[in-house]
Design a protein around this motif. Structure first.
Motif, PDB file in Angstrom:
ATOM      1  N   HIS A 129      33.554  23.609 -21.024  1.00  0.00           N
ATOM      2  CA  HIS A 129      32.210  23.044 -21.011  1.00  0.00           C
ATOM      3  C   HIS A 129      32.252  21.512 -20.918  1.00  0.00           C
ATOM      4  N   GLY A 130      33.232  20.917 -21.569  1.00  0.00           N
ATOM      5  CA  GLY A 130      33.381  19.467 -21.451  1.00  0.00           C
ATOM      6  C   GLY A 130      33.641  19.042 -20.016  1.00  0.00           C
TER       7      GLY A 130
ATOM      8  N   GLU B 226      29.115  17.206 -13.820  1.00  0.00           N
ATOM      9  CA  GLU B 226      27.702  16.983 -13.520  1.00  0.00           C
ATOM     10  C   GLU B 226      27.491  15.566 -12.985  1.00  0.00           C
ATOM     11  N   ARG B 227      28.365  14.655 -13.327  1.00  0.00           N
ATOM     12  CA  ARG B 227      28.263  13.255 -12.876  1.00  0.00           C
ATOM     13  C   ARG B 227      28.677  13.091 -11.423  1.00  0.00           C
ATOM     14  N   GLY B 228      29.454  14.046 -10.926  1.00  0.00           N
ATOM     15  CA  GLY B 228      29.920  13.984  -9.547  1.00  0.00           C
ATOM     16  C   GLY B 228      31.318  14.553  -9.436  1.00  0.00           C
ATOM     17  N   PRO B 229      31.777  14.813  -8.197  1.00  0.00           N
ATOM     18  CA  PRO B 229      33.108  15.390  -8.004  1.00  0.00           C
ATOM     19  C   PRO B 229      34.208  14.498  -8.583  1.00  0.00           C
ATOM     20  N   SER B 230      35.216  15.139  -9.134  1.00  0.00           N
ATOM     21  CA  SER B 230      36.357  14.428  -9.725  1.00  0.00           C
ATOM     22  C   SER B 230      37.586  15.307  -9.644  1.00  0.00           C
ATOM     23  N   HIS B 231      38.755  14.668  -9.703  1.00  0.00           N
ATOM     24  CA  HIS B 231      39.997  15.436  -9.814  1.00  0.00           C
ATOM     25  C   HIS B 231      40.439  15.425 -11.272  1.00  0.00           C
ATOM     26  N   GLY B 232      41.457  16.205 -11.575  1.00  0.00           N
ATOM     27  CA  GLY B 232      41.889  16.404 -12.957  1.00  0.00           C
ATOM     28  C   GLY B 232      42.234  15.136 -13.711  1.00  0.00           C
ATOM     29  N   TYR B 233      42.924  14.192 -13.068  1.00  0.00           N
ATOM     30  CA  TYR B 233      43.294  12.949 -13.746  1.00  0.00           C
ATOM     31  C   TYR B 233      42.056  12.139 -14.115  1.00  0.00           C
TER      32      TYR B 233
ATOM     33  N   LEU C 209      39.046  13.406 -14.643  1.00  0.00           N
ATOM     34  CA  LEU C 209      38.364  14.138 -15.706  1.00  0.00           C
ATOM     35  C   LEU C 209      39.026  13.898 -17.059  1.00  0.00           C
ATOM     36  N   ARG C 210      40.331  13.906 -17.077  1.00  0.00           N
ATOM     37  CA  ARG C 210      41.042  13.640 -18.334  1.00  0.00           C
ATOM     38  C   ARG C 210      40.714  12.240 -18.837  1.00  0.00           C
ATOM     39  N   ALA C 211      40.737  11.254 -17.950  1.00  0.00           N
ATOM     40  CA  ALA C 211      40.437   9.873 -18.346  1.00  0.00           C
ATOM     41  C   ALA C 211      39.003   9.743 -18.848  1.00  0.00           C
ATOM     42  N   GLU C 212      38.058  10.387 -18.166  1.00  0.00           N
ATOM     43  CA  GLU C 212      36.654  10.323 -18.585  1.00  0.00           C
ATOM     44  C   GLU C 212      36.442  11.020 -19.926  1.00  0.00           C
ATOM     45  N   PHE C 213      37.114  12.146 -20.121  1.00  0.00           N
ATOM     46  CA  PHE C 213      37.016  12.863 -21.395  1.00  0.00           C
ATOM     47  C   PHE C 213      37.558  11.990 -22.523  1.00  0.00           C
ATOM     48  N   ASP C 214      38.736  11.404 -22.303  1.00  0.00           N
ATOM     49  CA  ASP C 214      39.337  10.537 -23.321  1.00  0.00           C
ATOM     50  C   ASP C 214      38.456   9.331 -23.596  1.00  0.00           C
TER      51      ASP C 214
ATOM     52  N   ALA D  32      24.216  25.933 -14.533  1.00  0.00           N
ATOM     53  CA  ALA D  32      23.530  26.838 -15.460  1.00  0.00           C
ATOM     54  C   ALA D  32      24.363  27.044 -16.727  1.00  0.00           C
ATOM     55  N   GLU D  33      25.681  27.156 -16.564  1.00  0.00           N
ATOM     56  CA  GLU D  33      26.578  27.349 -17.708  1.00  0.00           C
ATOM     57  C   GLU D  33      26.565  26.137 -18.638  1.00  0.00           C
ATOM     58  N   VAL D  34      26.653  24.943 -18.066  1.00  0.00           N
ATOM     59  CA  VAL D  34      26.682  23.745 -18.909  1.00  0.00           C
ATOM     60  C   VAL D  34      25.312  23.503 -19.542  1.00  0.00           C
ATOM     61  N   LYS D  35      24.235  23.859 -18.841  1.00  0.00           N
ATOM     62  CA  LYS D  35      22.892  23.734 -19.423  1.00  0.00           C
ATOM     63  C   LYS D  35      22.768  24.674 -20.621  1.00  0.00           C
ATOM     64  N   ALA D  36      23.256  25.899 -20.463  1.00  0.00           N
ATOM     65  CA  ALA D  36      23.216  26.859 -21.570  1.00  0.00           C
ATOM     66  C   ALA D  36      24.034  26.345 -22.757  1.00  0.00           C
ATOM     67  N   TRP D  37      25.161  25.686 -22.479  1.00  0.00           N
ATOM     68  CA  TRP D  37      26.003  25.137 -23.547  1.00  0.00           C
ATOM     69  C   TRP D  37      25.254  24.037 -24.290  1.00  0.00           C
ATOM     70  N   PHE D  38      24.613  23.136 -23.541  1.00  0.00           N
ATOM     71  CA  PHE D  38      23.893  22.034 -24.180  1.00  0.00           C
ATOM     72  C   PHE D  38      22.672  22.507 -24.962  1.00  0.00           C
ATOM     73  N   THR D  39      22.080  23.617 -24.574  1.00  0.00           N
ATOM     74  CA  THR D  39      20.860  24.076 -25.240  1.00  0.00           C
ATOM     75  C   THR D  39      21.127  25.127 -26.315  1.00  0.00           C
ATOM     76  N   SER D  40      22.390  25.439 -26.576  1.00  0.00           N
ATOM     77  CA  SER D  40      22.750  26.423 -27.599  1.00  0.00           C
ATOM     78  C   SER D  40      23.455  25.726 -28.757  1.00  0.00           C
ATOM     79  N   PRO D  41      23.213  26.199 -29.978  1.00  0.00           N
ATOM     80  CA  PRO D  41      23.946  25.619 -31.109  1.00  0.00           C
ATOM     81  C   PRO D  41      25.414  26.046 -31.065  1.00  0.00           C
ATOM     82  N   VAL D  42      26.254  25.253 -31.679  1.00  0.00           N
ATOM     83  CA  VAL D  42      27.663  25.605 -31.807  1.00  0.00           C
ATOM     84  C   VAL D  42      27.783  26.557 -32.988  1.00  0.00           C
ATOM     85  N   SER D  43      28.370  27.696 -32.767  1.00  0.00           N
ATOM     86  CA  SER D  43      28.515  28.696 -33.817  1.00  0.00           C
ATOM     87  C   SER D  43      29.666  28.328 -34.742  1.00  0.00           C
ATOM     88  N   PRO D  44      29.452  28.463 -36.050  1.00  0.00           N
ATOM     89  CA  PRO D  44      30.570  28.216 -36.973  1.00  0.00           C
ATOM     90  C   PRO D  44      31.736  29.162 -36.713  1.00  0.00           C
TER      91      PRO D  44
END
Length: 195
Positions: A5-6, A12-19, A21-26, A75-87
């Motif tokens: 989901h991350g 959602e910001r635009g196309p990216s490659h793995g490196y 994405l890792r840098a943006e996540f970090d 749709a998947e990421v929207k569902a993730w953002f609109t759902s609570p995180v389950s304990p």
């Protein structure tokens, strides 16, 4: 933590490659939960298999393939953002498991286990507080600031919980070591008067 989901959120910001994405996540998390690039590409492969991302063109000069999110991925990421995180989705709490086993394992000094952890958590809390002071509240990097707030609040809660555990363990130990109450002696029969 949902890496899939991350990554979808970042795509959602635009196309990216793995490196990228890792840098943006970090960057977004202050590298609190660092990802390795193999983990990123494995997740991208699964996302592609599930129809949430597709490859975006040919590999670049370094041979890296960019990915873009699909409508299903949105749709998947929207569902993730609109759902609570389950304990239930949270990772196992190693400290809770450690203390639960410590109190049931003969010969373990549970108070010492608690105090060792409290010292480590206090040190971590002090470092987090220093990071917050350096980061300031000037609206710089809001994403990293929110992650820092979460880490500080969790450390504070852990210290309170450890205090609670120590008190409960001490009460339980005191209850086990207290001598059993002595029952009152039977009341002696009243002296009989002889005539």
């Amino acid at each position: 933590m949902s890496i899939r989901h991350g990554l979808l959120a970042l795509l959602e910001r635009g196309p990216s490659h793995g490196y990228q994405l890792r840098a943006e996540f970090d960057a977004a998390t202050g590298a609190t939960w660092p990802l390795n690039v193999g983990q990123v590409y494995t997740t991208l492969d699964r996302l592609e298999r599930d129809g949430f991302v597709v490859q975006d063109g040919a590999p670049d000069a370094d041979g890296r393939i960019a990915y873009r999110i699909t409508d299903e991925g949105r749709a998947e990421v929207k569902a993730w953002f609109t759902s609570p995180v389950s304990p239930k989705a949270a990772p196992r709490d190693e400290l809770a498991i450690k203390l639960a086993l410590a109190v049931t394992t003969p010969g373990v000094d549970v108070i010492s286990v608690v105090q060792t952890q409290r010292g480590a958590t206090m040190t971590s809390l002090q470092e987090l507080t220093r990071l917050k002071v350096r980061a300031g509240d000037g609206g710089g990097d809001l994403a990293w600031s929110l992650v820092l707030d979460s880490l500080v609040f969790r450390a504070e809660a852990e210290i309170r919980w450890l205090d609670h555990c120590e008190a409960r363990v001490a009460r339980a130990a005191a209850g086990r070591s207290a001598p059993a109450p002595v029952p009152p002696a039977p009341v002696a029969a009243a002296h009989q008067v002889r005539r």
